[in-house]
Scaffold this active site. Sequence first.
Site, PDB file in Angstrom:
ATOM      1  N   GLU A  45     -11.682  10.029   9.593  1.00 53.85           N
ATOM      2  CA  GLU A  45     -11.992   9.292  10.818  1.00 53.85           C
ATOM      3  C   GLU A  45     -10.823   9.225  11.798  1.00 53.85           C
ATOM      4  OE1 GLU A  45     -13.966   5.492   9.987  1.00 53.85           O
ATOM      5  OE2 GLU A  45     -14.371   6.256   7.976  1.00 53.85           O
ATOM      6  N   TYR A  83     -12.011   6.124  -0.007  1.00 54.43           N
ATOM      7  CA  TYR A  83     -11.830   5.406   1.258  1.00 54.43           C
ATOM      8  C   TYR A  83     -10.617   5.903   2.050  1.00 54.43           C
ATOM      9  CZ  TYR A  83     -15.655   2.047   0.812  1.00 54.43           C
ATOM     10  OH  TYR A  83     -16.895   1.468   0.764  1.00 54.43           O
TER      11      TYR A  83
END
Length: 218
Positions: A151, A143
């Site tokens: 991202e 993550y």
Amino acid sequence: MYLLSRLYLFTYNSLQALGWAVSLFSILSNILSTKSIHVAYDSAGQLIWLLQTCSFLEVIHGAIGIVPSGVLFPFLQWGGRTLFFLSIVRTIDEVQELPSVFITFVAWSVSEVIRYPFYALNSIGTCPSWITYFRYTAFIVLYPIGLFPGEMWLMYEALPYVKKKNLYADFFDVLPFSYYNFLRVMLLCYPFLWLKLYLHLFKQRGSKLGKHHKKKKQ
């Protein structure tokens, strides 16, 4: 009705697992053949977009109660990824070959290749403990990798193109700020929204792995 919902969840999660496995294979095989990480979007971008769009069903699953996840956390994950993918990656051609796309896609794909088989097998009550362990452990590394060098870095790299093209000007004309400024604020807020989800997963990890540990003792 219960059996039908279990069969549906098994089928849905199995198809998602297969789709993400195909995505991961396509990315890695094309990188090996081209010796370049800049082909990630061309390799699997359309398939990942389809899988991500379909994953809105998980928000509905929580809303109607066939899974215990609720609505908030599935929606946060779906909304964050969809905003990122639709408004940036699919729209701005110049960012599609950046390394941050490769990092994001690989992190997403590996995460989902673990997560969806866990859901599929758990829906029919036959999930091995080692899959449960990977489901609630792999996210600890995957993550943050998907978020920070993936991202968020891509969103930052997209800012000059967003400003230059004045993206979504028609929509944001009625608002007191531009999409460029909205994206800058999102970059500041994104880690805090993500942290809420990340801590929630740690809470789930303690609960799920604790249960499995107790079962082994018994």
